[in-house]
Design a protein around this motif. Sequence first.
Motif, PDB file in Angstrom:
ATOM      1  N   ALA A  51      -0.346 -10.639 -10.804  1.00  0.00           N
ATOM      2  CA  ALA A  51       0.793  -9.815 -10.391  1.00  0.00           C
ATOM      3  C   ALA A  51       0.714  -9.480  -8.905  1.00  0.00           C
ATOM      4  O   ALA A  51       1.728  -9.492  -8.200  1.00  0.00           O
ATOM      5  CB  ALA A  51       0.842  -8.535 -11.222  1.00  0.00           C
ATOM      6  N   LEU A  52      -0.481  -9.191  -8.422  1.00  0.00           N
ATOM      7  CA  LEU A  52      -0.649  -8.881  -7.001  1.00  0.00           C
ATOM      8  C   LEU A  52      -0.297 -10.077  -6.136  1.00  0.00           C
ATOM      9  O   LEU A  52       0.272  -9.925  -5.040  1.00  0.00           O
ATOM     10  CB  LEU A  52      -2.081  -8.422  -6.725  1.00  0.00           C
ATOM     11  CG  LEU A  52      -2.394  -7.994  -5.289  1.00  0.00           C
ATOM     12  CD1 LEU A  52      -1.515  -6.815  -4.870  1.00  0.00           C
ATOM     13  CD2 LEU A  52      -3.874  -7.636  -5.147  1.00  0.00           C
ATOM     14  N   ASP A  53      -0.606 -11.282  -6.597  1.00  0.00           N
ATOM     15  CA  ASP A  53      -0.242 -12.499  -5.853  1.00  0.00           C
ATOM     16  C   ASP A  53       1.267 -12.574  -5.650  1.00  0.00           C
ATOM     17  O   ASP A  53       1.739 -13.081  -4.623  1.00  0.00           O
ATOM     18  CB  ASP A  53      -0.719 -13.744  -6.603  1.00  0.00           C
ATOM     19  CG  ASP A  53      -2.235 -13.860  -6.663  1.00  0.00           C
ATOM     20  OD1 ASP A  53      -2.913 -13.258  -5.818  1.00  0.00           O
ATOM     21  OD2 ASP A  53      -2.731 -14.545  -7.576  1.00  0.00           O
ATOM     22  N   GLU A  54       2.024 -12.093  -6.627  1.00  0.00           N
ATOM     23  CA  GLU A  54       3.483 -12.082  -6.507  1.00  0.00           C
ATOM     24  C   GLU A  54       3.971 -10.933  -5.637  1.00  0.00           C
ATOM     25  O   GLU A  54       4.911 -11.087  -4.857  1.00  0.00           O
ATOM     26  CB  GLU A  54       4.123 -11.964  -7.893  1.00  0.00           C
ATOM     27  CG  GLU A  54       3.842 -13.141  -8.817  1.00  0.00           C
ATOM     28  CD  GLU A  54       4.464 -12.927 -10.200  1.00  0.00           C
ATOM     29  OE1 GLU A  54       5.227 -11.950 -10.371  1.00  0.00           O
ATOM     30  OE2 GLU A  54       4.178 -13.734 -11.099  1.00  0.00           O
ATOM     31  N   LEU A  55       3.341  -9.774  -5.800  1.00  0.00           N
ATOM     32  CA  LEU A  55       3.806  -8.572  -5.099  1.00  0.00           C
ATOM     33  C   LEU A  55       3.483  -8.594  -3.613  1.00  0.00           C
ATOM     34  O   LEU A  55       4.350  -8.328  -2.768  1.00  0.00           O
ATOM     35  CB  LEU A  55       3.175  -7.336  -5.756  1.00  0.00           C
ATOM     36  CG  LEU A  55       3.594  -5.976  -5.199  1.00  0.00           C
ATOM     37  CD1 LEU A  55       5.065  -5.707  -5.477  1.00  0.00           C
ATOM     38  CD2 LEU A  55       2.724  -4.871  -5.808  1.00  0.00           C
ATOM     39  N   LEU A  56       2.242  -8.909  -3.302  1.00  0.00           N
ATOM     40  CA  LEU A  56       1.772  -8.937  -1.907  1.00  0.00           C
ATOM     41  C   LEU A  56       0.925 -10.199  -1.726  1.00  0.00           C
ATOM     42  O   LEU A  56      -0.302 -10.144  -1.790  1.00  0.00           O
ATOM     43  CB  LEU A  56       0.955  -7.682  -1.590  1.00  0.00           C
ATOM     44  CG  LEU A  56       1.714  -6.339  -1.664  1.00  0.00           C
ATOM     45  CD1 LEU A  56       0.741  -5.172  -1.658  1.00  0.00           C
ATOM     46  CD2 LEU A  56       2.711  -6.209  -0.516  1.00  0.00           C
ATOM     47  N   PRO A  57       1.564 -11.344  -1.521  1.00  0.00           N
ATOM     48  CA  PRO A  57       0.829 -12.618  -1.481  1.00  0.00           C
ATOM     49  C   PRO A  57      -0.286 -12.664  -0.434  1.00  0.00           C
ATOM     50  O   PRO A  57      -1.266 -13.388  -0.627  1.00  0.00           O
ATOM     51  CB  PRO A  57       1.927 -13.637  -1.143  1.00  0.00           C
ATOM     52  CG  PRO A  57       3.202 -12.994  -1.578  1.00  0.00           C
ATOM     53  CD  PRO A  57       3.015 -11.533  -1.346  1.00  0.00           C
ATOM     54  N   ASP A  58      -0.175 -11.889   0.631  1.00  0.00           N
ATOM     55  CA  ASP A  58      -1.182 -11.898   1.688  1.00  0.00           C
ATOM     56  C   ASP A  58      -2.202 -10.780   1.518  1.00  0.00           C
ATOM     57  O   ASP A  58      -2.767 -10.292   2.499  1.00  0.00           O
ATOM     58  CB  ASP A  58      -0.494 -11.768   3.056  1.00  0.00           C
ATOM     59  CG  ASP A  58       0.423 -12.941   3.359  1.00  0.00           C
ATOM     60  OD1 ASP A  58       0.111 -14.066   2.915  1.00  0.00           O
ATOM     61  OD2 ASP A  58       1.453 -12.736   4.026  1.00  0.00           O
ATOM     62  N   TRP A  59      -2.460 -10.359   0.284  1.00  0.00           N
ATOM     63  CA  TRP A  59      -3.309  -9.188   0.058  1.00  0.00           C
ATOM     64  C   TRP A  59      -4.704  -9.333   0.649  1.00  0.00           C
ATOM     65  O   TRP A  59      -5.302  -8.352   1.104  1.00  0.00           O
ATOM     66  CB  TRP A  59      -3.392  -8.857  -1.436  1.00  0.00           C
ATOM     67  CG  TRP A  59      -3.858  -9.957  -2.353  1.00  0.00           C
ATOM     68  CD1 TRP A  59      -3.088 -10.831  -3.029  1.00  0.00           C
ATOM     69  CD2 TRP A  59      -5.224 -10.272  -2.711  1.00  0.00           C
ATOM     70  NE1 TRP A  59      -3.848 -11.692  -3.786  1.00  0.00           N
ATOM     71  CE2 TRP A  59      -5.162 -11.362  -3.611  1.00  0.00           C
ATOM     72  CE3 TRP A  59      -6.466  -9.747  -2.357  1.00  0.00           C
ATOM     73  CZ2 TRP A  59      -6.310 -11.944  -4.160  1.00  0.00           C
ATOM     74  CZ3 TRP A  59      -7.622 -10.310  -2.907  1.00  0.00           C
ATOM     75  CH2 TRP A  59      -7.542 -11.388  -3.795  1.00  0.00           C
ATOM     76  N   GLN A  60      -5.237 -10.554   0.682  1.00  0.00           N
ATOM     77  CA  GLN A  60      -6.570 -10.718   1.267  1.00  0.00           C
ATOM     78  C   GLN A  60      -6.559 -10.447   2.766  1.00  0.00           C
ATOM     79  O   GLN A  60      -7.388  -9.695   3.289  1.00  0.00           O
ATOM     80  CB  GLN A  60      -7.096 -12.118   0.972  1.00  0.00           C
ATOM     81  CG  GLN A  60      -7.476 -12.320  -0.498  1.00  0.00           C
ATOM     82  CD  GLN A  60      -7.932 -13.742  -0.785  1.00  0.00           C
ATOM     83  OE1 GLN A  60      -7.216 -14.694  -0.477  1.00  0.00           O
ATOM     84  NE2 GLN A  60      -9.103 -13.878  -1.386  1.00  0.00           N
ATOM     85  N   ALA A  61      -5.590 -11.022   3.477  1.00  0.00           N
ATOM     86  CA  ALA A  61      -5.469 -10.790   4.911  1.00  0.00           C
ATOM     87  C   ALA A  61      -5.110  -9.340   5.217  1.00  0.00           C
ATOM     88  O   ALA A  61      -5.421  -8.830   6.305  1.00  0.00           O
ATOM     89  CB  ALA A  61      -4.419 -11.723   5.506  1.00  0.00           C
ATOM     90  N   MET A  62      -4.476  -8.666   4.278  1.00  0.00           N
ATOM     91  CA  MET A  62      -4.051  -7.282   4.473  1.00  0.00           C
ATOM     92  C   MET A  62      -5.170  -6.281   4.204  1.00  0.00           C
ATOM     93  O   MET A  62      -4.977  -5.070   4.343  1.00  0.00           O
ATOM     94  CB  MET A  62      -2.858  -6.980   3.563  1.00  0.00           C
ATOM     95  CG  MET A  62      -1.608  -7.787   3.884  1.00  0.00           C
ATOM     96  SD  MET A  62      -0.342  -7.684   2.580  1.00  0.00           S
ATOM     97  CE  MET A  62       0.208  -5.990   2.779  1.00  0.00           C
ATOM     98  N   GLY A  63      -6.337  -6.770   3.811  1.00  0.00           N
ATOM     99  CA  GLY A  63      -7.490  -5.885   3.645  1.00  0.00           C
ATOM    100  C   GLY A  63      -7.601  -5.209   2.300  1.00  0.00           C
ATOM    101  O   GLY A  63      -8.219  -4.140   2.192  1.00  0.00           O
ATOM    102  N   ALA A  64      -7.061  -5.816   1.257  1.00  0.00           N
ATOM    103  CA  ALA A  64      -7.198  -5.226  -0.081  1.00  0.00           C
ATOM    104  C   ALA A  64      -8.672  -5.137  -0.466  1.00  0.00           C
ATOM    105  O   ALA A  64      -9.456  -6.049  -0.187  1.00  0.00           O
ATOM    106  CB  ALA A  64      -6.443  -6.074  -1.101  1.00  0.00           C
TER     107      ALA A  64
END
Length: 548
Positions: free
Chosen positions: A63-76
């Motif tokens: 679900a996170l991949d759909e919601l915020l695909p750049d979550w890794q670069a965004m510092g999750a």
Amino acid sequence: MVERETMEFDVVIVGAGPAGLSAAIRLAQQAQKNEQELMICVVEKGSEVGAHILSGAVFETRALDELLPDWQAMGAPISTAVSHDDIYWFNNESKATAIPHFAVPKTFHNTGNYIVSMGNVCRWLATQAEQLGVEIFPGFSAHSLIIEEGTVKGIITGDMGLDKEGQQKDSFMPGMELRAKYTLFAEGCRGHLGKELIRTFNLDNGKSPQHYGLGIKEIWQVESDVHQQGKVVHGTGWPLDATTQGGAFMYHSEDNQVVVGLIVDLNYTNPHLSPFDEFQRMKHHPVFAQVLTKGKRIAYGARAIAKGGLNSLPTMHFPGGLLIGCDAGTLNFAKIKGNHTAMKSGMIAADVVCQALKSGAANTDLFEFATAFKTSWLFEELHSSRNFGPAMHKFGKVLGGAYNMVDQNLFGGKLPFNLRDDIADHTTLVHKDKAAKKEYSKPDGKLSFDKLSSVFLSNTNHEESQPCHLTLKDQHIPISVNLALYDEPAQRYCPAGVYEIQTIEQQDTLVINAQNCIHCKTCDIKDPKQNITWVTPEGAGGPNYPNM
């Protein structure tokens, strides 16, 4: 009559957990895309976002991949990938048999998932929401519903500054009316407003009753030579007896920490059973003790989980709003995961609400949600695992596990059967004289501990002079019925020592230590006469989990 300030929003969301925050983010994203201006508010009863979040947690990022695909670069805060799974059958207090992967349902495999603190993930999600313009109000409990002409129009936050008798103190501040065109309820498992909505709008008509488990969790700092970052351990069997279902877990997270816990299904039958004490016993098993010995326990918490799945899922739409996430019961128990499903339910809700607002609608019954839900991967996932819990309850751990292995591994959850479990968890206790007594050893202070020292580690606090948030419908039932027939099981099923039987003026009396309550909701679920109702205390009361 108390005069209340009123604030108007397009959408009010109750609960800053995975479902609520995902809904808020998706709403703000869609509003930007559609060039809409939406006023979105999230209310959270914890002192801060994440303070009341407790989850295992092995996290699936779909679900996170759909919601915020750049979550890794965004510092999750999602960095500890699962390296491998160990799955055990615990034969007894000293022996465990490793189960090969082909012999367990594939839903238990965690390749591609991450070990996380869901509290920290929610804090990060809240930051993303606020950057999109969402207003988040921590420390405000959603106390009651605003229902006018059969439609939900918003919520009223809890009054602050009432004494134990409900009288106004000098510090009194009335709660606010938060009115909205649509209200989304994402309170988590057994939300008290969700419970009222289900009853008011008859949302569970034709459904199996919801089923629950109690999850108890600790975080330990351990020695580096026994720490294997990314390792996931699951198991079932001992210390639970053949008639009590549940399972153990241990996850090796980062910084030489491990998460260890036990889930006990709340359909257990023995009133003498104490889930907390079973968990303390469990940690003495060599599988766990070899990791925890010489370690230090640094956090404790507990929370009920809704595990009924699709068969118990109520209608999630009603006039003026939606039930989402674990408030409805979207957890996939076949995976022992509910975060990604809660997030997806919030995203579906946001899309439907955004479309309704774009068309100029307000306070309608969003029937469109049912169609959007049924055509989503969330429905497909829950449908494929619909028989998992009922099979375990009907056939037991061994035969139920075998059925689920065949169903999931060979048929992908598509066997043409619909198993149901229509026995509510609170009805399953047998009378005390028909159940085996449970004798629990005194905690050693090294691997096992008492309830009060555990609650201390949860950083739980409530304003002492306030109305008790654990209310009894009938003051006589705890002694005349529950003590007489079941030896008052609240003394044992509560993992925080809230309920005690004391002799006061030569009479047995139920004492409620509400200050200890960690908001697990087990009492609201398991009381055999459904006599205990959990309501919100003053905002910011309860546990303050730093990284659960």
